[in-house]
Design an enzyme around this catalytic site. Structure first.
Site, mmCIF file in Angstrom:
data_model
loop_
_atom_site.group_PDB
_atom_site.id
_atom_site.type_symbol
_atom_site.label_atom_id
_atom_site.label_comp_id
_atom_site.label_asym_id
_atom_site.label_seq_id
_atom_site.Cartn_x
_atom_site.Cartn_y
_atom_site.Cartn_z
ATOM 1 C CD GLU A 122 -2.806 -5.695 -32.266
ATOM 2 O OE1 GLU A 122 -3.673 -4.612 -32.377
ATOM 3 O OE2 GLU A 122 -3.072 -6.585 -32.674
ATOM 4 C CB SER A 258 -6.106 6.309 -34.271
ATOM 5 O OG SER A 258 -5.310 5.013 -33.964
HETATM 6 S S1 SF4 Z 1 -11.181 -2.130 -31.180
HETATM 7 FE FE1 SF4 Z 1 -9.492 -0.666 -31.622
HETATM 8 S S2 SF4 Z 1 -7.884 -0.548 -30.098
HETATM 9 FE FE2 SF4 Z 1 -9.341 -2.664 -30.027
HETATM 10 S S3 SF4 Z 1 -8.347 -4.017 -31.238
HETATM 11 FE FE3 SF4 Z 1 -9.581 -3.057 -32.533
HETATM 12 S S4 SF4 Z 1 -8.518 -1.443 -33.389
HETATM 13 FE FE4 SF4 Z 1 -7.417 -2.007 -31.796
#
Ligand code: SF4
Length: 280
Positions: A122, A258
């Site tokens: 990211e 996750s």
């Molecule tokens: S909602 Fe989930 S996928 Fe989206 S930025 Fe936050 S942690 Fe990452």
């Protein structure tokens, strides 16, 4: 006597990860570029459904490739396009928002500082969209930011809440101008706040999530502030040691963004089997 088990108000899959998995599941087969989610058990389940994780474009044996919820380095996306691949983009909208916030600050003439793990996909994705950004993750990294400079600050979506404020303070002491935009996403904030609140009330905290999941580590760090000797980060129920639960009546559970629900349920079921065997 049965133990009290409480799950944090916000725990487990965030909407960004859920959406990305649902998208991959609708495809007959999918080549997913990089870890779709940072959870080895869920990645293995997807692999059994013909969704293959690849780390090199030459391993994509299809005309389609999936970009994960964390987003991707814009240069790698360029290479995908050059190869003529159709891109199925599951980048979370809250990650796209970080790109936009960074570009907005850059448009105001500020140099972009990104607080986050430089090795995380990211952060690489955010950095690749900025002009000459500086990524800082540890306090000592601050020396990379030129003294007296004018900076705009964004951060990785899963950063620890305290860490962003701490870095902004350090930058303010060093720079002529600091414009911070806290881009920690709401699901991460909610999970951290809920874990902090729950760990204050419990005797033991079980934090479930991949060892490669940055947001799960941060949840464990948060719980450890309140329960330094009774916070346990696990990936699966099998890793629990019944001894942890001796003399512990109140069990708190949290899980990273996750972590699928079935792993949380397995942990609860296993803790229940300790009720008769291990005195609370
Ligand atoms: S909602 Fe989930 S996928 Fe989206 S930025 Fe936050 S942690 Fe990452």
């Amino acid at each position: 006597m049965s133990r009290e088990i409480q799950i944090a108000n916000a725990a487990g899959f965030c909407f960004g990860v859920k959406k990305a998995i649902q998208k991959a599941e609708t495809m007959d087969k999918a080549f997913i570029f990089g870890s779709l989610i940072h959870n080895p058990q869920e990645v293995a389940r997807l692999a059994s459904l013909n969704k293959k994780i690849v780390y090199d474009l030459k391993d994509v044996e299809d005309n389609k490739v999936v970009i994960t919820a964390h987003g991707l380095d814009i240069n790698v996306i360029g290479q995908m396009k050059e190869k003529g691949l159709e891109i199925v983009d599951t980048t979370c909208p809250l990650v796209t928002k970080i790109y936009n916030e960074g570009l907005k600050l850059q448009g105001q003439g500020l140099r972009i500082v990104i607080v986050g793990d430089p090795k995380h996909v990211e952060v690489k994705g955010i950095a690749s969209r900025m002009k000459d950004p500086i990524v800082i993750y540890h306090e000592e990294d601050i020396v990379q930011v030129p003294e007296g400079s004018k900076v705009g600050v964004v951060c990785q979506s899963t950063l620890l809440l305290e860490k962003f404020d701490q870095f902004v303070d350090l930058l303010k002491a060093r720079c002529a101008e600091v414009v911070p935009i806290n881009t920690i996403c709401k699901p991460t904030k909610d999970r951290q706040t809920a874990a902090a609140a729950l760990s204050k009330q419990m005797d033991i905290m079980i934090v479930i999530g991949g060892r490669n999941s940055s947001n799960t580590h941060k949840l464990a760090d948060t719980c450890m502030m309140n329960l330094p000797n009774a916070t346990h980060h696990i990936e699966t129920a099998q890793e629990m040691d019944p001894k942890w639960f001796e003399g512990k009546q109140k069990v708190g559970i949290t899980a990273g963004a996750s972590t699928p629900d079935y792993l949380i349920e397995e942990v609860i079921a296993r803790i229940r089997t300790y009720d008769e065997l291990i005195p609370a």
